[in-house]
Design a protein around this motif. Structure first.
Motif, PDB file in Angstrom:
ATOM      1  N   VAL A 138      -1.048   5.530   5.260  1.00 26.16           N
ATOM      2  CA  VAL A 138      -2.112   6.421   4.803  1.00 26.16           C
ATOM      3  C   VAL A 138      -3.432   5.659   4.957  1.00 26.16           C
ATOM      4  N   ILE A 139      -4.342   6.208   5.742  1.00 29.63           N
ATOM      5  CA  ILE A 139      -5.651   5.577   5.949  1.00 29.63           C
ATOM      6  C   ILE A 139      -6.688   6.431   5.238  1.00 29.63           C
ATOM      7  N   GLY A 186     -10.569  12.515  -0.474  1.00 35.99           N
ATOM      8  CA  GLY A 186     -11.551  12.472   0.597  1.00 35.99           C
ATOM      9  C   GLY A 186     -10.836  12.540   1.927  1.00 35.99           C
ATOM     10  N   PRO A 187     -11.543  12.237   3.021  1.00 32.70           N
ATOM     11  CA  PRO A 187     -10.898  12.286   4.336  1.00 32.70           C
ATOM     12  C   PRO A 187      -9.831  11.212   4.468  1.00 32.70           C
ATOM     13  N   GLU A 188      -8.646  11.606   4.939  1.00 29.12           N
ATOM     14  CA  GLU A 188      -7.541  10.672   5.146  1.00 29.12           C
ATOM     15  C   GLU A 188      -6.835  11.014   6.455  1.00 29.12           C
ATOM     16  N   VAL A 189      -6.119  10.030   7.000  1.00 26.04           N
ATOM     17  CA  VAL A 189      -5.209  10.271   8.103  1.00 26.04           C
ATOM     18  C   VAL A 189      -3.845   9.740   7.681  1.00 26.04           C
ATOM     19  N   HIS A 190      -2.809  10.589   7.771  1.00 26.95           N
ATOM     20  CA  HIS A 190      -1.450  10.215   7.416  1.00 26.95           C
ATOM     21  C   HIS A 190      -0.621  10.120   8.700  1.00 26.95           C
ATOM     22  N   ILE A 191       0.168   9.060   8.810  1.00 28.57           N
ATOM     23  CA  ILE A 191       0.979   8.832   9.999  1.00 28.57           C
ATOM     24  C   ILE A 191       2.442   8.821   9.587  1.00 28.57           C
ATOM     25  N   TYR A 192       3.240   9.650  10.262  1.00 23.93           N
ATOM     26  CA  TYR A 192       4.669   9.756   9.985  1.00 23.93           C
ATOM     27  C   TYR A 192       5.459   9.325  11.210  1.00 23.93           C
ATOM     28  N   VAL A 193       6.636   8.754  10.954  1.00 25.93           N
ATOM     29  CA  VAL A 193       7.566   8.389  12.039  1.00 25.93           C
ATOM     30  C   VAL A 193       8.715   9.372  12.011  1.00 25.93           C
ATOM     31  N   ASN A 197       0.830  -1.206   0.000  1.00 24.73           N
ATOM     32  CA  ASN A 197       0.000   0.000   0.000  1.00 24.73           C
ATOM     33  C   ASN A 197       0.863   1.254   0.000  1.00 24.73           C
ATOM     34  N   ARG A 198       1.938   1.255   0.784  1.00 24.02           N
ATOM     35  CA  ARG A 198       2.831   2.414   0.822  1.00 24.02           C
ATOM     36  C   ARG A 198       3.494   2.626  -0.541  1.00 24.02           C
TER      37      ARG A 198
END
Length: 317
Positions: free
Chosen positions: A225-226, A309-316, A156-157
């Motif tokens: 990425v959700i 659309g609506p997304e949530v991105h997560i970074y380290v 997915n990434r």
């Protein structure tokens, strides 16, 4: 994969109801494994086609630039035809992007299916009426499905990164084509027409970083990425697995969680931003449950040119 197939043959299903359920879950996991292989092959094929189409486009525009550099009559019909050909080739590149976007949706759906199988396997392990062989088989399915969840997160990434690169390439080259068409009408190169297409090799943000540094989160690749493009997105198990992997690599890692909405203005974007913000708390809870200290998580909001659309991105960090 051959080793995984051998492992699955070790424990045959028993004649109990739990054994029948375990066999059903194994079949579902095997089907998901086939989907992962197919999707990986589809991504590699799409990458090969994209490289071919991008090379053809670059060659077409390079010939126009070369002719303009040595001089040509205004509105040269040969160059007008060459520009039309270049436009068609860039359209092909955009078609490649559309196919990769569709693949991204398929990968996310497969990830949700794998997460559902994993959850059902763990639930079945708690049921009464099993024999030892049933639990052995269920544990095998659990291990295999865990591995599939990790593979799907990685896939997915990669797909998301390819879509982002292609989006940047197309945006840059549409502007360059417009400049080339003006150049053809004038019979000389105008600013922006002779820029070579390096977007195929690196994102635009990376190319301009030396001149105009951007915030880190805009140039780095998100861990996850959700996309909340349907009700009840089952991101929990997959996010838990990826988070634990990240903590194994960097035990003291910090996590940035951003609510992301499309860059366009309007009511739909406002709704997407509000919807993404509502999901932040749930995402943070999954991170905390996976072992991330709450004081190592920060949240924010931003817009994205690739979000639909609506997304949530997560970074380290």
């Amino acid at each position: 994969m051959a080793q995984a197939d051998t492992a699955r043959a070790v424990t045959p299903p028993s004649q109990t109801e739990i054994g029948a359920k375990a066999a059903e879950l194994r079949a579902q996991a095997t089907d998901v494994q086939t989907q992962v292989r197919t999707q990986r092959a589809a991504l590699e094929a799409a990458r090969g086609q994209a490289l071919t189409d991008q090379a053809a486009y670059q060659a077409a525009t390079a010939s126009i630039v070369s002719r303009l550099q040595v001089g040509t009559p205004k509105g040269n019909p040969r160059l007008v035809a060459a520009a039309a050909d270049a436009t068609a080739r860039l359209d092909a590149v955009e078609g490649d992007q559309t196919r990769v976007r569709a693949l991204a949706d398929d990968v996310r759906r497969t990830g949700e299916r794998a997460a559902a199988i994993l959850g059902e396997t763990r639930r079945t392990l708690t049921l009464s009426g099993a024999v030892e062989e049933d639990h052995a088989l269920l544990h095998e399915v659990e291990d295999e499905t865990n591995g599939l969840v990790v593979q799907l997160a990685r896939l997915n990434r990669e797909v998301d990164a390819d879509v982002a690169r292609q989006t940047q390439l197309i945006g840059v080259e549409r502007k360059r084509l417009a400049a080339l068409q003006v150049s053809i009408q004038r019979g000389e190169l105008v600013p922006g027409a002779a820029v070579t297409s390096s977007a195929a090799a690196a994102p635009a943000a990376e190319r301009t970083a030396a001149a105009t540094p951007a915030p880190e989160k805009k140039t780095e690749r998100p861990l996850v990425v959700i996309r909340f493009d349907r009700p009840d997105v089952a991101y929990g198990p997959q996010l838990t697995t990826v988070t634990k992997e990240a903590l194994t690599r960097v035990p003291g890692a910090k996590f940035q969680v951003d609510a992301v909405a499309p860059r366009k203005k309007g009511e739909a974007t406002d709704k997407a931003r509000a919807a993404a913000q509502k999901e932040i708390d749930g995402v943070v809870k999954v991170l905390v449950d996976a072992g991330v200290a709450r004081d190592r998580i920060t949240t924010g909001t931003r817009s994205s040119g690739t979000a639909t659309g609506p997304e949530v991105h997560i970074y380290v960090r």
